[in-house]
Enzyme design. Sequence first.
Site, mmCIF file in Angstrom:
data_model
loop_
_atom_site.group_PDB
_atom_site.id
_atom_site.type_symbol
_atom_site.label_atom_id
_atom_site.label_comp_id
_atom_site.label_asym_id
_atom_site.label_seq_id
_atom_site.Cartn_x
_atom_site.Cartn_y
_atom_site.Cartn_z
ATOM 1 N N PHE A 8 -5.274 8.203 1.394
ATOM 2 C CA PHE A 8 -5.942 6.981 0.552
ATOM 3 C C PHE A 8 -6.987 6.314 1.185
ATOM 4 O O PHE A 8 -7.565 6.697 2.172
ATOM 5 C CB PHE A 8 -4.702 6.099 0.617
ATOM 6 C CG PHE A 8 -4.421 5.585 1.917
ATOM 7 C CD1 PHE A 8 -4.770 4.404 2.057
ATOM 8 C CD2 PHE A 8 -3.336 6.297 2.795
ATOM 9 C CE1 PHE A 8 -4.455 3.538 3.661
ATOM 10 C CE2 PHE A 8 -3.012 5.637 3.857
ATOM 11 C CZ PHE A 8 -3.417 4.469 4.421
ATOM 12 N N ASP B 184 -1.341 -3.609 10.081
ATOM 13 C CA ASP B 184 -2.705 -4.007 9.638
ATOM 14 C C ASP B 184 -3.842 -3.024 10.280
ATOM 15 O O ASP B 184 -3.842 -2.589 11.479
ATOM 16 C CB ASP B 184 -2.937 -5.601 10.093
ATOM 17 C CG ASP B 184 -4.114 -6.126 9.312
ATOM 18 O OD1 ASP B 184 -4.062 -6.192 8.123
ATOM 19 O OD2 ASP B 184 -5.244 -6.277 9.671
ATOM 20 N N SER B 185 -4.553 -2.444 9.289
ATOM 21 C CA SER B 185 -5.308 -1.333 9.921
ATOM 22 C C SER B 185 -6.814 -1.572 9.157
ATOM 23 O O SER B 185 -7.125 -2.371 8.296
ATOM 24 C CB SER B 185 -4.578 -0.204 9.549
ATOM 25 O OG SER B 185 -4.213 -0.163 8.158
ATOM 26 N N LYS C 52 0.261 3.726 2.855
ATOM 27 C CA LYS C 52 1.026 3.650 4.090
ATOM 28 C C LYS C 52 2.604 3.738 3.938
ATOM 29 O O LYS C 52 3.031 4.454 5.214
ATOM 30 C CB LYS C 52 0.746 2.161 4.374
ATOM 31 C CG LYS C 52 -0.418 1.546 4.830
ATOM 32 C CD LYS C 52 -0.409 0.096 5.190
ATOM 33 C CE LYS C 52 -1.838 -0.547 5.520
ATOM 34 N NZ LYS C 52 -1.674 -1.720 5.747
ATOM 35 N N HIS D 236 -4.507 7.201 13.470
ATOM 36 C CA HIS D 236 -4.127 5.967 13.920
ATOM 37 C C HIS D 236 -2.593 5.315 14.166
ATOM 38 O O HIS D 236 -1.991 4.640 14.770
ATOM 39 C CB HIS D 236 -5.210 4.842 13.640
ATOM 40 C CG HIS D 236 -5.184 4.823 12.227
ATOM 41 N ND1 HIS D 236 -5.273 5.879 11.313
ATOM 42 C CD2 HIS D 236 -5.287 3.856 11.240
ATOM 43 C CE1 HIS D 236 -5.340 5.657 10.157
ATOM 44 N NE2 HIS D 236 -5.298 4.365 9.822
ATOM 45 N N ASP E 229 -1.752 -14.059 2.569
ATOM 46 C CA ASP E 229 -3.123 -14.189 2.814
ATOM 47 C C ASP E 229 -3.404 -13.659 4.069
ATOM 48 O O ASP E 229 -2.825 -14.346 5.194
ATOM 49 C CB ASP E 229 -3.645 -15.894 2.756
ATOM 50 C CG ASP E 229 -3.619 -16.203 1.128
ATOM 51 O OD1 ASP E 229 -3.770 -15.171 0.043
ATOM 52 O OD2 ASP E 229 -3.533 -17.300 0.979
ATOM 53 N N ASN F 248 0.755 -1.349 -0.116
ATOM 54 C CA ASN F 248 -0.006 0.045 0.016
ATOM 55 C C ASN F 248 0.964 1.159 -0.056
ATOM 56 O O ASN F 248 1.763 1.519 0.904
ATOM 57 C CB ASN F 248 -0.743 -0.039 1.360
ATOM 58 C CG ASN F 248 -1.802 1.301 1.355
ATOM 59 O OD1 ASN F 248 -1.382 2.283 0.941
ATOM 60 N ND2 ASN F 248 -2.911 0.896 1.690
#
Length: 195
Positions: A152, A71-72, A14, A180, A42, A11
Amino acid sequence: MNKQICLATNNKGKLREYREILAPMGFTIYSPADLNIDFDVDETGADYRENSLLKAKGLRKLVPFPVIADDSGLEILALDCFPGLHSSRFAESMGGYPKAYEEIFRRLEGKDRSARFRCCICYLENEDSKPLYFEGFCPGQILNAPHGTNGFGYDPIFHSEEADIDFGVASEETKNAVSHRAKALQKLKVFFAIG
Ligand code: ITT
């Protein structure tokens, strides 16, 4: 401390935010693409923590650097924290973010619009190191219509309570003061300062 770190993400949004926050501390942040690595994991974990660990472990065995994984997701309280863990997959399943925004507006008709972004960072120094976790939240509201194109993902439909601004029109600096991700990273920075 090794100041070269690989970020377990594909991403670009990020990646930009991690660089912006960690570069002033002297860290070089590589993406898998920078190292010519085809990285795909995965995300089968039951929560943010498990997914961040899956990403961190998946990448750590492929690179000679410590790894950060993120991970968000966006959690809309009136929708039982939807889309949450599946934020990225939901947008994909709708055929892109604009359609995902519309679907969220539809589901939110007549409901409270409180929401939050949430982030769990996993830092893995070596393959056999104990993973370290750092979490952050960003409270706000879902807008009535998209506003702006900055950031984004779901940024164009999110109003940050703390910054009192719509993320779609916020500068990176403003978003990084309250996001965050920035809050989780702040805790990682404390670890780096003493670690
Ligand atoms: P990687 O797994 O490769 O890191 P991803 O985008 O799939 O990329 P996640 O699985 O963590 O990452 O999903 C996070 C999603 O949550 C992201 O794609 C956005 O849809 C949303 N999201 C998270 N942080 C956000 C932010 O700061 N602004 C807007 N949307 C965000």
